[in-house]
Design an enzyme around this catalytic site. Sequence first.
Site, mmCIF file in Angstrom:
data_model
loop_
_atom_site.group_PDB
_atom_site.id
_atom_site.type_symbol
_atom_site.label_atom_id
_atom_site.label_comp_id
_atom_site.label_asym_id
_atom_site.label_seq_id
_atom_site.Cartn_x
_atom_site.Cartn_y
_atom_site.Cartn_z
ATOM 1 N N PRO A 1 0.788 -1.230 0.000
ATOM 2 C CA PRO A 1 0.000 0.000 0.000
ATOM 3 C C PRO A 1 0.822 1.283 0.000
ATOM 4 C CG PRO A 1 -0.119 -1.099 2.138
ATOM 5 C CD PRO A 1 0.546 -2.058 1.193
ATOM 6 N N ASN A 2 0.306 2.243 -0.732
ATOM 7 C CA ASN A 2 0.862 3.609 -0.832
ATOM 8 C C ASN A 2 2.141 3.704 -1.656
ATOM 9 O OD1 ASN A 2 -1.178 4.830 0.901
ATOM 10 N ND2 ASN A 2 -0.195 3.691 2.543
ATOM 11 N N ARG B 1 4.861 11.022 -2.536
ATOM 12 C CA ARG B 1 4.762 10.759 -1.112
ATOM 13 C C ARG B 1 6.112 10.940 -0.387
ATOM 14 N NH1 ARG B 1 4.716 4.566 1.043
ATOM 15 N NH2 ARG B 1 4.197 5.058 3.197
ATOM 16 N N TYR C 1 11.406 8.616 0.958
ATOM 17 C CA TYR C 1 11.344 7.568 -0.067
ATOM 18 C C TYR C 1 12.001 7.925 -1.401
ATOM 19 C CZ TYR C 1 8.090 5.618 3.308
ATOM 20 O OH TYR C 1 7.539 5.125 4.457
ATOM 21 N N ASN D 1 7.726 -5.719 -1.078
ATOM 22 C CA ASN D 1 7.755 -4.609 -0.132
ATOM 23 C C ASN D 1 6.322 -4.525 0.415
ATOM 24 O OD1 ASN D 1 7.776 -2.270 1.311
ATOM 25 N ND2 ASN D 1 8.805 -1.035 -0.244
ATOM 26 N N ALA E 1 3.291 -0.781 4.863
ATOM 27 C CA ALA E 1 2.832 -0.772 6.264
ATOM 28 C C ALA E 1 2.387 -2.157 6.749
ATOM 29 C CB ALA E 1 1.709 0.247 6.437
ATOM 30 N N HIS F 1 4.409 -4.451 9.220
ATOM 31 C CA HIS F 1 4.467 -4.317 10.671
ATOM 32 C C HIS F 1 3.338 -5.033 11.415
ATOM 33 C CE1 HIS F 1 7.422 -1.521 9.284
ATOM 34 N NE2 HIS F 1 6.517 -0.739 8.733
ATOM 35 N N ASP G 1 1.530 -15.396 6.686
ATOM 36 C CA ASP G 1 1.075 -16.777 6.496
ATOM 37 C C ASP G 1 0.984 -17.135 5.013
ATOM 38 O OD1 ASP G 1 0.973 -17.160 9.202
ATOM 39 O OD2 ASP G 1 -1.207 -17.058 9.368
ATOM 40 N N GLU H 1 12.269 -9.694 1.398
ATOM 41 C CA GLU H 1 11.538 -8.489 1.816
ATOM 42 C C GLU H 1 12.410 -7.267 1.554
ATOM 43 O OE1 GLU H 1 9.350 -8.524 5.572
ATOM 44 O OE2 GLU H 1 10.379 -6.652 6.093
ATOM 45 N N HIS I 1 12.673 -2.809 1.601
ATOM 46 C CA HIS I 1 12.151 -1.494 1.998
ATOM 47 C C HIS I 1 13.050 -0.422 1.434
ATOM 48 C CE1 HIS I 1 9.338 -3.344 4.725
ATOM 49 N NE2 HIS I 1 10.318 -4.139 5.110
ATOM 50 N N SER J 1 13.233 2.684 2.741
ATOM 51 C CA SER J 1 13.838 3.329 3.908
ATOM 52 C C SER J 1 14.424 2.263 4.836
ATOM 53 C CB SER J 1 12.778 4.144 4.655
ATOM 54 O OG SER J 1 11.772 3.291 5.172
ATOM 55 N N ARG K 1 13.777 4.222 12.059
ATOM 56 C CA ARG K 1 12.617 5.120 12.004
ATOM 57 C C ARG K 1 11.789 4.957 13.290
ATOM 58 N NH1 ARG K 1 9.648 4.765 6.453
ATOM 59 N NH2 ARG K 1 8.731 6.667 7.330
ATOM 60 N N ARG L 1 7.866 0.805 13.231
ATOM 61 C CA ARG L 1 8.362 0.305 11.940
ATOM 62 C C ARG L 1 9.536 -0.670 12.106
ATOM 63 N NH1 ARG L 1 5.841 3.637 8.064
ATOM 64 N NH2 ARG L 1 5.539 5.733 8.896
HETATM 65 C C1 DQA Z 1 8.327 1.024 3.580
HETATM 66 C C2 DQA Z 1 8.458 1.255 5.100
HETATM 67 C C3 DQA Z 1 7.124 1.076 5.777
HETATM 68 O O1 DQA Z 1 7.249 1.315 7.179
HETATM 69 C C4 DQA Z 1 6.108 2.056 5.234
HETATM 70 O O2 DQA Z 1 4.841 1.831 5.816
HETATM 71 C C5 DQA Z 1 6.035 2.045 3.749
HETATM 72 C C6 DQA Z 1 7.258 1.911 2.977
HETATM 73 C C7 DQA Z 1 9.653 1.292 2.834
HETATM 74 O O3 DQA Z 1 9.768 0.854 1.693
HETATM 75 O O4 DQA Z 1 10.544 1.957 3.360
HETATM 76 O O5 DQA Z 1 4.970 2.249 3.175
HETATM 77 O O6 DQA Z 1 7.986 -0.340 3.363
#
Ligand code: DQA
Length: 144
Positions: free
Chosen positions: A9-10, A17, A22, A73, A76, A79, A86, A97, A99, A101, A106, A110
Amino acid sequence: MNVLVIHGPNLNMLGIREKSVYGEKSFEDINELIMEEGKKLNMNIEIYQSNIEGEIINKIHGAYGRVEAIIINPAAFTHYSYAIRDAISSVNIPTIEVHLSNIHKREEFRTKSVTAPVCIGQISGFGYNSYLLAIQSLKMTKNS
Ligand code: DQA
């Protein structure tokens, strides 16, 4: 090698953003770089993004028997989504996985990943290069 890259998401808002966290590159720019890296390393990459937990789970299930590796990735969901965790362990597909950031430097919430323990490893803090490093490490692991 067929590889599925999943953005949570996002992440479709990258480039708009929180650029100081990012980076400046847009979601489309990053996807182009991912596709280029895949081509360079002879990998067949499919990219998927969703803001919806259940859709991500369905995508992971659909990867069963179809892809050799997943790069995710979970954003959110990292977390708190035991359901995505699962799903990853259900399909038994080697998963990395990533990220953009460094989640470990942080906010406290996170620093915890519920999904990392079912992945091969986590790459965090290298901006969009986190995705490219994940692609490279799949190649290295395959050749080792
Ligand atoms: C993220 C880090 C997450 O905490 C955050 O919610 C994101 C982006 C990252 O790529 O740094 O949406 O996954």
